[in-house]
Scaffold this motif. Sequence first.
Motif, PDB file in Angstrom:
ATOM      1  N   LYS A   1     -28.946  -3.821  -7.866  1.00 41.79           N
ATOM      2  CA  LYS A   1     -28.525  -4.039  -6.910  1.00 41.79           C
ATOM      3  C   LYS A   1     -29.243  -3.287  -5.628  1.00 41.79           C
ATOM      4  O   LYS A   1     -29.114  -3.700  -4.435  1.00 41.79           O
ATOM      5  CB  LYS A   1     -27.012  -3.140  -6.682  1.00 41.79           C
ATOM      6  N   ASP A   2     -30.052  -2.408  -6.052  1.00 36.00           N
ATOM      7  CA  ASP A   2     -31.061  -1.699  -4.906  1.00 36.00           C
ATOM      8  C   ASP A   2     -31.850  -2.808  -4.353  1.00 36.00           C
ATOM      9  O   ASP A   2     -32.130  -2.844  -3.008  1.00 36.00           O
ATOM     10  CB  ASP A   2     -31.814  -0.659  -5.606  1.00 36.00           C
ATOM     11  N   SER A   3     -32.284  -3.643  -5.115  1.00 36.82           N
ATOM     12  CA  SER A   3     -33.082  -5.047  -4.919  1.00 36.82           C
ATOM     13  C   SER A   3     -32.286  -5.940  -3.725  1.00 36.82           C
ATOM     14  O   SER A   3     -33.052  -6.438  -2.624  1.00 36.82           O
ATOM     15  CB  SER A   3     -33.832  -5.480  -5.825  1.00 36.82           C
ATOM     16  N   THR A   4     -31.160  -5.918  -4.113  1.00 33.92           N
ATOM     17  CA  THR A   4     -30.262  -6.791  -3.056  1.00 33.92           C
ATOM     18  C   THR A   4     -30.143  -5.948  -1.689  1.00 33.92           C
ATOM     19  O   THR A   4     -30.366  -6.685  -0.656  1.00 33.92           O
ATOM     20  CB  THR A   4     -28.967  -6.974  -3.871  1.00 33.92           C
ATOM     21  N   VAL A   5     -29.939  -4.719  -1.706  1.00 35.80           N
ATOM     22  CA  VAL A   5     -29.792  -3.927  -0.534  1.00 35.80           C
ATOM     23  C   VAL A   5     -31.271  -4.103  -0.006  1.00 35.80           C
ATOM     24  O   VAL A   5     -31.120  -4.390   1.473  1.00 35.80           O
ATOM     25  CB  VAL A   5     -29.259  -2.596  -0.877  1.00 35.80           C
ATOM     26  N   LEU A   6     -32.278  -3.859  -0.531  1.00 41.15           N
ATOM     27  CA  LEU A   6     -33.374  -3.906   0.205  1.00 41.15           C
ATOM     28  C   LEU A   6     -33.840  -5.207   0.724  1.00 41.15           C
ATOM     29  O   LEU A   6     -34.376  -5.358   2.011  1.00 41.15           O
ATOM     30  CB  LEU A   6     -34.569  -3.391  -0.675  1.00 41.15           C
TER      31      LEU A   6
END
Length: 185
Positions: A1-6
């Motif tokens: 999910k962090d990669s999606t936000v970034l």
Amino acid sequence: KDSTVLYSLNKLISAGLVEKRKCITEEKNNKKVQYILADGMFRFWHIFVPRAIPAIEIDNGKNYYLKQVKPKLHEYMGDIFEKMCHHYLLLNAFSENMPCTVMEVGKWNGTNPKKKEQTDIDVVGLDTISNQAILGECKFRNAPIDKSILDDLMERNGLIDRKYATVSYFLFSLGGFSSWILENS
């Protein structure tokens, strides 16, 4: 999910909708990063308009403005005023009236070790060639800036990167300046 936000943040930044702000003297410190809406009108719409739609639909937009928007305009304009002050230093970087040649402008935020509290400096203008700095305070309010504001700003000297020597203090004010400031500047 962090990669999606970034990924989403990077797309919003590249579209010019979001701005990534770093503390001016700590470019490599990723803990001091803020993401803000880049466009002032878009930010205004996001803060004030969606909750006003029911009032606007029943032709009560003027009352919504008077009760909900107008009292918060000074608070909203503070960030925009700071940006204007940053631009002022850059536009006047090569003026004879400037104490140094400002090549970079930003905001500084961090901990004041003397007071053991979080603080910020609204305007930091850096002369990266001669390692000099201008520190500034912005007040978007109707009251004039007085000596205590200047004293607070001068107390923050030394908080930015130590390689920069402060050469001047700038005060920016919507409401003008007290007689003490005018007489002693």
